[in-house]
Design a protein around this motif. Sequence first.
Motif, mmCIF file in Angstrom:
data_model
loop_
_atom_site.group_PDB
_atom_site.id
_atom_site.type_symbol
_atom_site.label_atom_id
_atom_site.label_comp_id
_atom_site.label_asym_id
_atom_site.label_seq_id
_atom_site.Cartn_x
_atom_site.Cartn_y
_atom_site.Cartn_z
ATOM 1 N N PRO A 1 0.829 -1.202 0.000
ATOM 2 C CA PRO A 1 0.000 0.000 0.000
ATOM 3 C C PRO A 1 0.866 1.256 0.000
ATOM 4 O O PRO A 1 1.999 1.250 0.494
ATOM 5 N N THR A 2 0.337 2.328 -0.546
ATOM 6 C CA THR A 2 1.042 3.600 -0.538
ATOM 7 C C THR A 2 0.888 4.265 0.825
ATOM 8 O O THR A 2 0.073 3.853 1.648
ATOM 9 N N GLU A 3 1.655 5.318 1.038
ATOM 10 C CA GLU A 3 1.545 6.083 2.282
ATOM 11 C C GLU A 3 0.118 6.607 2.467
ATOM 12 O O GLU A 3 -0.437 6.536 3.568
ATOM 13 N N ILE A 4 -0.439 7.143 1.400
ATOM 14 C CA ILE A 4 -1.787 7.717 1.487
ATOM 15 C C ILE A 4 -2.811 6.642 1.837
ATOM 16 O O ILE A 4 -3.726 6.865 2.640
ATOM 17 N N GLU A 5 -2.664 5.454 1.253
ATOM 18 C CA GLU A 5 -3.610 4.366 1.538
ATOM 19 C C GLU A 5 -3.541 3.922 2.996
ATOM 20 O O GLU A 5 -4.573 3.677 3.630
#
Length: 231
Positions: free
Chosen positions: A116-120
């Motif tokens: 997952p990305t940081e934002i996710e």
Amino acid sequence: MPPRTPTAYQALDLNEAITTHLPLVKRIAYQIASRLPPNVEIDDLVQEGLTGLLDALKRYEPQPNLNFEVYARTRIRGAIYDACRRNDILPRNQRDDLVRLEKTTRSLEQTLGRHPTEIEVADACEMSLDQYHEVMGTMVNLMPLDDLSEEMLPADLGSDPLQAASMRQFADRIASILEGLPENERLVMALHYQEDLSYREIAQVMNLTAGRISQIHTQGMIRIRAKLKIR
């Protein structure tokens, strides 16, 4: 100085051995201190590191592709991290944040089939991206990759072939996880653990701030711990 055989190490005067390897102990202590709260005394870390050095001098046995300095580094770091755990360096609120982030990261990886990305991760934890980065920044004293390896390192690598095989399997697993990390996290791990660069030095290489490098390192460690299911 040419590498010494284990026999030479055993025969070496103890004071001479300590003097020879004291710079290594100090370097490791200062590297670890850079990730710990400012109230931690560097002299205390050096003393703990010396305990690890003495243990290494006592236990070292010849192993393929394992020279004394590599073995000693693991023992020195392990002794320092053991002291950090005894003194509960990671505060309770950070420990709770760590467990939450690990569980969220693991859940998202299973759902998304990728990192997952940081934002996710931030969204799943109901945080803003700034709040997420703030949490990453407060975890500068998160136990690093060396500590994970030390937890599974046999007390005596030469004493039990099954333990040695288990350690090799664990090392292969760590290598596989590292290879699958996002590019920036993989680069930080490589520069920090393979090239022995400090966060400040890595920041110069990657044209980022030392604080951002610390965040990236912590983020990578959370992914690794999530994969290993370490609590």
